[in-house]
Design an enzyme around this catalytic site. Structure first.
Site, mmCIF file in Angstrom:
data_model
loop_
_atom_site.group_PDB
_atom_site.id
_atom_site.type_symbol
_atom_site.label_atom_id
_atom_site.label_comp_id
_atom_site.label_asym_id
_atom_site.label_seq_id
_atom_site.Cartn_x
_atom_site.Cartn_y
_atom_site.Cartn_z
ATOM 1 N N ARG A 29 2.206 19.201 -2.832
ATOM 2 C CA ARG A 29 0.591 19.116 -2.584
ATOM 3 C C ARG A 29 0.506 19.742 -1.334
ATOM 4 N NH1 ARG A 29 -1.260 13.322 -1.332
ATOM 5 N NH2 ARG A 29 -0.797 12.908 -3.536
ATOM 6 N N ASP A 33 3.218 10.756 1.201
ATOM 7 C CA ASP A 33 2.075 11.498 1.879
ATOM 8 C C ASP A 33 2.592 12.017 3.326
ATOM 9 O OD1 ASP A 33 -0.259 11.346 0.564
ATOM 10 O OD2 ASP A 33 -0.600 9.371 0.927
#
Length: 309
Positions: free
Chosen positions: A185, A135
């Site tokens: 992502r 992340d």
């Protein structure tokens, strides 16, 4: 207008205490957070899998400055991956890891500790057929996170990265990461960032998102389109088609609890749809950022407080 105050509240210990003691909070939070324990997460994974949806799981927690807490987070991911494997749910699953939760901010050799801890999670994931995505947090961690990503990819080339379209640097980061085998992502970004490093106007963020999508779709990597915006999803579908991409060489991602009908529609159309599933006790910062992203989320929360408080 409410985004900045809500993002500030996400970092406020005083506000956290106020929100956590409201009786209705937990029942409302459950819309966006799978639960506090591993069995809660496994249950939600099973439900989503039954609907044809894939998952990436986030054991909530960030800004850890205690080495033992960082080690506890690693053990939580290992336990989760083991539980998913036991239930036949691990293959093709992904776990999302915040490096600040596994030691990145430790006062002594934080990056080294975070790298070693992330490596342990990658080993556990590989053993059961799952993957790991790092992340991205606020802009001060971007270079550190991408550096750790490069180190991990020497041993685990499938480790995914997250890039945030609201950062002015992201187009170049996309160019550097759009290589064969690279999982990226692309999201818009959910932190309060200064104007010198991030676009402030929604239209500028949207334009940046499309520019970045074009780079990723035309590249040789594996784009992961993280958006709930119908217009962005339609643009991504068009770009994927123009680039000759098939259903198995890119995917769409949405957050647990947001637009579930659209999630099922995308999966039903034969596309890969992955749901970001957070779980754990440290839900406050994540929850406040979700409120900041969409006014509808805040309205839902306030209605819950009014009817259940």
């Amino acid at each position: 207008m409410l985004r900045a105050p809500l993002l500030a509240a996400a970092r406020s210990r005083r506000m956290r205490k106020l929100v956590e003691v409201v009786p209705a909070t937990r029942s409302v939070v459950s819309r966006f957070v799978a639960g506090s324990k591993t069995p809660d997460a496994a249950r939600v994974v099973r439900e989503l899998a039954d609907d044809g949806l894939r998952v990436t799981l986030d054991h909530l927690g960030e800004d850890t400055t205690d080495a033992e807490q960082a080690a506890t987070t690693v053990r939580a991911y290992e336990e989760l991956l083991s539980a998913l494997a036991a239930d036949g749910l691990a293959f093709g699953a992904d776990v999302s890891v915040k490096l600040s939760a596994v030691g990145q901010f430790l006062p002594a050799e934080g990056e080294k500790v975070a790298l070693e801890n992330a490596r342990k999670i990658c080993a556990a994931a590989e053993a059961v057929g799952a993957t790991v995505t790092l992340d991205m947090e606020d802009h001060t961690t971007t270079d550190s996170t991408l550096g750790i990503l490069r180190e991990l990819r020497t041993e685990y080339p499938w480790v995914g990265a997250v890039l945030q379209a609201y950062l002015r640097r992201t187009e170049q980061d996309c160019r550097e990461l759009a290589a064969e085998g690279s999982r990226v992502r692309l999201c818009k970004g959910a932190y309060a960032e200064p104007e010198e490093v991030a676009f402030q106007d929604k239209s500028e963020v949207d334009k940046s998102y499309v520019r970045c999508l074009k780079i990723l779709m035309r590249g040789k990597g594996y784009p992961m389109v993280a958006s709930h915006d119908p217009r962005m999803i339609a643009i991504a579908e068009k770009l994927a088609s123009d680039a000759g991409r098939k259903a198995d060489d890119h995917e769409f991602q949405m957050l647990y609890g947001i637009r579930p009908e659209e999630q099922r529609r995308i999966a039903g159309d034969g596309k890969t749809m992955r749901v970001y599933v957070p779980y754990g006790d440290e839900w406050y910062g994540y929850f406040m950022r979700r409120l900041a992203e969409r006014p509808a989320n805040l309205a839902f929360f306030l209605r819950g407080l009014a009817t259940r408080g």
